[in-house]
Write a protein that holds these residues in place. Structure first.
Motif, short mmCIF file in Angstrom:
data_model
loop_
_atom_site.label_atom_id
_atom_site.label_comp_id
_atom_site.label_asym_id
_atom_site.label_seq_id
_atom_site.Cartn_x
_atom_site.Cartn_y
_atom_site.Cartn_z
N PRO A 154 6.69 81.01 -27.52
CA PRO A 154 6.87 79.78 -26.94
C PRO A 154 5.82 78.71 -27.23
N ASP A 155 4.56 79.21 -27.40
CA ASP A 155 3.36 78.07 -27.74
C ASP A 155 3.95 77.64 -29.00
N ASP A 156 4.41 78.02 -29.84
CA ASP A 156 4.64 77.58 -31.36
C ASP A 156 5.96 76.60 -31.18
N ILE A 157 6.91 76.96 -30.37
CA ILE A 157 7.82 76.37 -30.06
C ILE A 157 7.52 74.81 -29.32
N ALA A 158 6.67 74.96 -28.49
CA ALA A 158 6.11 73.86 -27.70
C ALA A 158 5.31 72.83 -28.78
N LYS A 159 4.55 73.60 -29.54
CA LYS A 159 3.90 72.52 -30.39
C LYS A 159 4.85 71.76 -31.49
N LEU A 160 5.95 72.52 -31.96
CA LEU A 160 6.81 71.84 -32.81
C LEU A 160 7.58 70.84 -32.08
N LEU A 161 7.96 71.07 -30.81
CA LEU A 161 8.63 69.87 -30.09
C LEU A 161 7.74 68.69 -29.86
N LEU A 162 6.60 69.24 -29.53
CA LEU A 162 5.19 67.85 -29.63
C LEU A 162 5.56 67.01 -30.93
N SER A 163 5.44 67.78 -32.14
CA SER A 163 5.42 67.00 -33.35
C SER A 163 6.87 66.35 -33.50
N VAL A 164 7.86 66.86 -33.16
CA VAL A 164 9.24 66.22 -33.13
C VAL A 164 9.03 64.91 -32.45
N GLN A 165 8.68 65.07 -31.10
CA GLN A 165 8.57 63.83 -30.04
C GLN A 165 7.85 62.69 -30.95
N PHE A 166 6.44 63.05 -31.54
CA PHE A 166 5.86 62.08 -31.76
C PHE A 166 6.29 61.56 -33.43
N GLY A 167 6.99 62.33 -33.98
CA GLY A 167 7.54 62.09 -35.15
C GLY A 167 8.74 60.74 -35.06
N LEU A 168 9.57 61.27 -34.03
CA LEU A 168 10.53 60.45 -33.76
C LEU A 168 10.21 58.94 -33.20
N ARG A 169 9.03 59.07 -32.57
CA ARG A 169 8.60 57.68 -31.75
C ARG A 169 7.93 57.21 -32.84
N ALA A 170 7.28 57.54 -33.91
CA ALA A 170 6.39 56.76 -34.83
C ALA A 170 7.53 56.19 -35.85
N LEU A 171 8.61 56.97 -36.14
CA LEU A 171 9.63 56.52 -37.12
C LEU A 171 10.41 55.46 -36.73
N VAL A 172 10.70 55.47 -35.25
CA VAL A 172 11.70 54.46 -34.95
C VAL A 172 11.09 53.06 -34.97
N ARG A 173 9.84 52.95 -35.26
CA ARG A 173 9.20 51.61 -35.31
C ARG A 173 9.75 50.99 -36.58
N VAL A 174 9.99 51.86 -37.50
CA VAL A 174 10.29 51.16 -38.95
C VAL A 174 11.59 51.49 -39.53
N ARG A 175 12.07 52.65 -38.79
CA ARG A 175 13.68 53.20 -39.28
C ARG A 175 14.36 53.35 -37.90
N PRO A 176 14.76 52.37 -37.22
CA PRO A 176 15.44 52.68 -35.90
C PRO A 176 16.94 52.98 -36.08
N GLU A 177 17.14 54.30 -36.60
CA GLU A 177 18.52 54.58 -37.39
C GLU A 177 18.87 55.70 -36.48
N ARG A 178 20.31 55.80 -35.96
CA ARG A 178 20.44 56.92 -34.92
C ARG A 178 20.75 58.10 -35.89
N GLU A 179 21.28 58.08 -36.99
CA GLU A 179 21.38 59.33 -37.84
C GLU A 179 19.91 59.85 -38.34
N LEU A 180 19.22 59.18 -38.54
CA LEU A 180 17.61 59.74 -38.88
C LEU A 180 17.17 60.41 -37.50
N LEU A 181 17.00 59.69 -36.66
CA LEU A 181 16.57 60.57 -35.53
C LEU A 181 17.50 61.82 -35.10
#
Length: 195
Positions: A154-181
């Motif tokens: 579960p620790d590893d999954i939580a860390k992965l989800l944290l990175s997904v969260q930050f990746g999504l929210r950073a990328l949406v600034r320059v590529r606000p594309e539904r399919e990408l997210l």
């Protein structure tokens, strides 16, 4: 005796938050802040201290109203596994609905955090740890209930989800594309699906 404040603190924090969120900490001037908040320089400094203190207060205000309230709402409304899915669905929808493509103020702060400001880095690190703890709580409970597979730590999954969260929210600034997210989310959500 100090004079009472002549403004609504929530309103001025919201106003400051809008300008900080749009421009970032470094690019926001005190003039930007006083113009948006409707305060004089003296009132701003008397009420909040310097720009950095104001930013930290605005960040806490943003997190209380956005992130923490969303987590509490999700945890109250859904089973643990669906909490994770619902959380990310809302992240995508909120990200795409923001016509200014500002991303997340916390993620933006992470990207602006400087090595010569250990207090700001600590505040941001503590906040990211809170998000990771939310994911961990959800994963542990979802594995215990059989909603998601128990084959990964579960620790590893939580860390992965944290990175997904930050990746999504950073990328949406320059590529606000539904399919990408959604493409970023699909593998992470598939990993949490029982065979």
């Amino acid at each position: 005796m100090a004079r009472p404040r002549q403004f609504d603190e929530d309103s001025v924090l919201e106003a400051a938050g809008e300008i900080f969120w749009s421009k970032g900490y470094e690019a926001t001037s005190t003039r930007d802040l006083t113009d948006r908040m409707g305060l004089t320089h003296a009132s701003l400094y008397n009420a909040f201290g310097d720009k950095r203190r104001l930013y930290l207060k605005v960040l806490k205000h943003y997190l209380d109203r956005n992130l923490r309230s969303r987590i509490a709402r999700m945890e109250a409304a859904y089973s643990p596994g669906l909490t994770i899915v619902g959380y990310f669905q809302e992240v995508v929808e909120r990200s795409l609905a923001d016509t200014e493509h500002r991303g997340c103020m916390l993620v933006n702060t992470v990207l602006e955090a400087r090595s010569d400001d250990p207090e700001m880095r600590r505040v941001v690190a503590d906040e990211t740890a809170e998000i990771e703890a939310f994911f961990l709580r959800s994963v542990v409970a979802a594995q215990a209930s059989g909603e998601i597979p128990a084959n990964l730590p579960p620790d590893d999954i939580a860390k992965l989800l944290l990175s997904v969260q930050f990746g999504l929210r950073a990328l949406v600034r320059v590529r606000p594309e539904r399919e990408l997210l959604n493409g970023i989310l699909r593998p992470a959500m598939a990993m949490l699906t029982l065979p």
